[in-house]
Write a protein that holds these residues in place. Structure first.
Motif, PDB file in Angstrom:
ATOM      1  N   ALA A  13       0.806  -1.214   0.000  1.00  0.00           N
ATOM      2  CA  ALA A  13       0.000   0.000   0.000  1.00  0.00           C
ATOM      3  C   ALA A  13       0.843   1.270   0.000  1.00  0.00           C
ATOM      4  N   HIS A  14       2.089   1.148  -0.407  1.00  0.00           N
ATOM      5  CA  HIS A  14       2.893   2.365  -0.545  1.00  0.00           C
ATOM      6  C   HIS A  14       2.511   3.069  -1.848  1.00  0.00           C
ATOM      7  N   TRP A  15       2.522   4.405  -1.837  1.00  0.00           N
ATOM      8  CA  TRP A  15       2.060   5.131  -3.021  1.00  0.00           C
ATOM      9  C   TRP A  15       2.891   4.827  -4.271  1.00  0.00           C
ATOM     10  N   ALA A  16       4.191   4.584  -4.101  1.00  0.00           N
ATOM     11  CA  ALA A  16       5.026   4.275  -5.271  1.00  0.00           C
ATOM     12  C   ALA A  16       4.600   2.937  -5.873  1.00  0.00           C
ATOM     13  N   ASP A  17       4.252   1.983  -5.012  1.00  0.00           N
ATOM     14  CA  ASP A  17       3.793   0.676  -5.502  1.00  0.00           C
ATOM     15  C   ASP A  17       2.434   0.793  -6.179  1.00  0.00           C
ATOM     16  N   ALA A  18       1.571   1.606  -5.577  1.00  0.00           N
ATOM     17  CA  ALA A  18       0.242   1.787  -6.176  1.00  0.00           C
ATOM     18  C   ALA A  18       0.388   2.410  -7.571  1.00  0.00           C
ATOM     19  N   THR A  19       1.321   3.365  -7.696  1.00  0.00           N
ATOM     20  CA  THR A  19       1.536   3.998  -8.999  1.00  0.00           C
ATOM     21  C   THR A  19       2.109   3.000 -10.010  1.00  0.00           C
ATOM     22  N   ALA A  20       3.063   2.191  -9.564  1.00  0.00           N
ATOM     23  CA  ALA A  20       3.649   1.182 -10.455  1.00  0.00           C
ATOM     24  C   ALA A  20       2.567   0.219 -10.953  1.00  0.00           C
ATOM     25  N   GLU A  21       1.701  -0.199 -10.055  1.00  0.00           N
ATOM     26  CA  GLU A  21       0.599  -1.100 -10.431  1.00  0.00           C
ATOM     27  C   GLU A  21      -0.309  -0.438 -11.466  1.00  0.00           C
TER      28      GLU A  21
END
Ligand SMILES: [Zn+2]
Length: 557
Positions: A13-21
């Motif tokens: 649920a980190h924003w960088a991961d959400a963006t990558a997804e």
């Protein structure tokens, strides 16, 4: 807690991961993803601009963590025009001669680099690797002058009316384009200035312009013209298509309603046939406290080197990795610096399993922030835990040790974990050779912070033993008695305390035995040691100072 091998990166649920997804979802499964960032190097690249670079880097790392190949490009928009001479520039008069020239032709007023633009570029390119950011730099002046974008420019000319409609759609009545409009501007081949007017286009590669400044008039061939450039709102989307950009964040100014991102999105799709990149808006950054000495050439602007004098590279990354890009936040140079280091240390303890977080989600989030905060990446550029567990020394305590060592960083480091003294960190364990560089990096920041940024009450200097009595503080007879008691009962057996807590208890007992309030004894002790009413926490402070030195200072009483 340490067994992270089956961690699934998508579940943090980190924003960088959400963006990558989101990028993978929207752009589909690709051989390579291109993430972009960029700026016009028309002045110091400040910490607000840096937010864009590091936000992109964090997303790049997250994509790589998903096994993706990523191209991270950073565009220097150095074919922009030199509009005004910033304040505090050396050689202002000379620079004024270059107004309306491309910034890449303006000389470097500091005489260090090949141009004004290059100077600002070099400043950034030199410092970014320190925080683990290594994009591929693209120089737009070079690219435009070598006619790399000839086809993109011709396409814009072919769609002149459509472009005009798109741009007008976002403008209110009074700001709609009036009269003849061209999507290109021209730097005159004769005098370099952009004070030119396009006359006509032959429907293919020929573009005719004349210069209002020097009178030159000519027809250039877009395939070898050096001075023809697209206007910003067309240039940006043309390059998205050219580089096949999948992700690019942008600041508030570009992300306003009808701002350049909105129009670029339409231009990209309707003229260049490419879907605009996934994006997010990053917010502004405030500055609190005094960042210390700043070079006069850049005015009051805070840049990455300013930050790196107070925050280690990991802390700098942590500031950004731990904050959602669309929230405004403040970078502090005042007492909050201590708190930020404490927060980081807590995240570090959680990540290494040395402190139990309140739940599993907190663990995942904190560990992810910690991994993204590291300068070094693992294989394939993936975020990773550091190879060696860092030695934790609280910033506040480190500041005390450095001041006790009269500013000598190596001496302060050497005192860590030695015997019963200097042992507030890591329960008296000495750091290993692999841990020393990390401590040194933090110590350099602590020293700079004490010298340049810390509030006056935070600074101290141990009194010189044997200084003449009248040079010492004036204490009442009962305060002098308290200092003696502290010396003879607490300091005399300082090495026997198991920790700061034991030592603190002994201090309170000494106060009680001399029928003094604790606070009176503390004041007397600080006066005797550093000539001030307050100082670092006394027990830890006493245990951090060499016993002989302590006894020598207190011998005057
Ligand atoms: Zn001219």
């Amino acid at each position: 807690m340490a067994g992270e091998s089956n961690r699934r990166p998508g579940h943090t649920a980190h924003w960088a991961d959400a963006t990558a997804e989101k990028i993978i979802w929207e752009k589909g499964d690709k051989e390579q993803y291109t993430c972009a960032s960029g700026i016009t190097p028309s002045g110091t690249v400040h910490i607000g601009n840096f937010r864009e670079i590091i936000s992109t880097d964090l997303v790049v790392r997250s994509l790589r963590d998903r096994g993706k190949t990523v191209r991270f490009i950073y565009s220097w928009d150095d074919y922009d025009v030199f509009r005004k001479v910033p304040v505090n520039m050396p050689g202002r008069e000379d620079l004024e001669k270059y107004l309306r020239f491309p910034i890449t032709v303006v000389p470097d007023p500091w005489g260090r680099d090949s141009s004004y633009a290059r100077h600002h570029e070099v400043d950034v390119e030199t410092v970014l690797p320190l925080v683990g950011i290594q994009p591929e730099f693209l120089y737009q002046a070079e690219r435009y002058r070598s006619s790399l974008y000839a086809a993109g420019i011709r396409r814009a000319l072919e769609h002149r009316e459509l472009l005009k409609d798109i741009l007008d759609k976002f403008r209110d009545e009074e700001h709609k384009i009036q009269g003849e409009w061209w999507p290109v501007g021209v730097f005159c081949d004769g005098c370099h200035k952009d004070e030119t007017e396009v006359e006509s286009w032959d429907g293919e590669w020929g573009l005719r312009y004349h210069c209002l400044s020097c009178g030159r008039a000519e027809t250039v061939d877009l395939r070898n013209a050096r001075g023809v450039k697209l206007g910003w709102r067309v240039d940006w989307p043309m390059r998205w298509e050219y580089e096949k950009v999948d992700f690019e964040p942008a600041g508030k100014d570009h992300h306003s309603q009808g701002g350049s991102f909105d129009t670029a999105r339409h231009v990209c799709k309707e003229v260049y046939g490419w879907d605009a990149p996934v994006t997010f808006r990053y917010d502004f950054i405030g500055i609190k406290g005094n960042p210390g000495k700043m070079s006069s050439s850049k005015g009051k602007v805070v840049d990455l080197p300013d930050l790196l004098r107070v925050y280690t590279p990991e802390l700098v990354r942590y500031l950004f990795a731990g904050t959602r890009p669309n929230t405004e936040f403040t970078i502090s140079f005042d007492l909050d610096v201590i708190k930020i280091y404490e927060d980081y240390d807590k995240t570090e303890r959680i990540a290494w399993g040395d402190e139990k977080p309140k739940d599993e989600d907190t663990f995942k989030r904190e560990k992810r922030i910690y991994e993204l905060s590291q300068v070094l990446t693992g294989p394939g550029g993936r975020p990773a835990m550091p190879p060696v567990k860092p030695y934790q020394i609280p910033f506040r305590h480190l500041c005390s040790l450095i001041q006790i060592a009269d500013g000598d960083i190596e001496k302060a480091i050497a005192s860590l974990g030695r015997g019963g003294q200097g042992s507030a960190a890591e329960g008296g364990v000495r750091p290993t050779a692999e841990q020393i560089p990390g401590i040194r990096s933090r110590a350099l920041c602590a020293k700079y912070w004490i010298d340049e940024c810390a509030p006056e009450e935070f600074r101290f200097k141990l009194r010189t033993p044997g200084a003449p009595a009248d040079a010492g503080p004036a204490l009442s007879p009962e305060e002098r008695d308290a200092v003696r008691r502290l010396r003879d009962t607490v300091v005399a057996r300082i090495e026997t305390y198991a920790g700061d807590k034991d030592c603190a208890e002994a201090i309170y007992k000494a106060a009680e035995d001399s029928h003094l309030e604790g606070k009176t004894l503390f004041r007397a002790a600080y006066q005797a040691l550093i000539g001030k009413d307050q100082g670092p926490r006394l027990a830890a402070f006493l245990r951090s100072i060499n016993k002989d030195r302590l006894l020598a200072i207190l011998a005057d009483y």
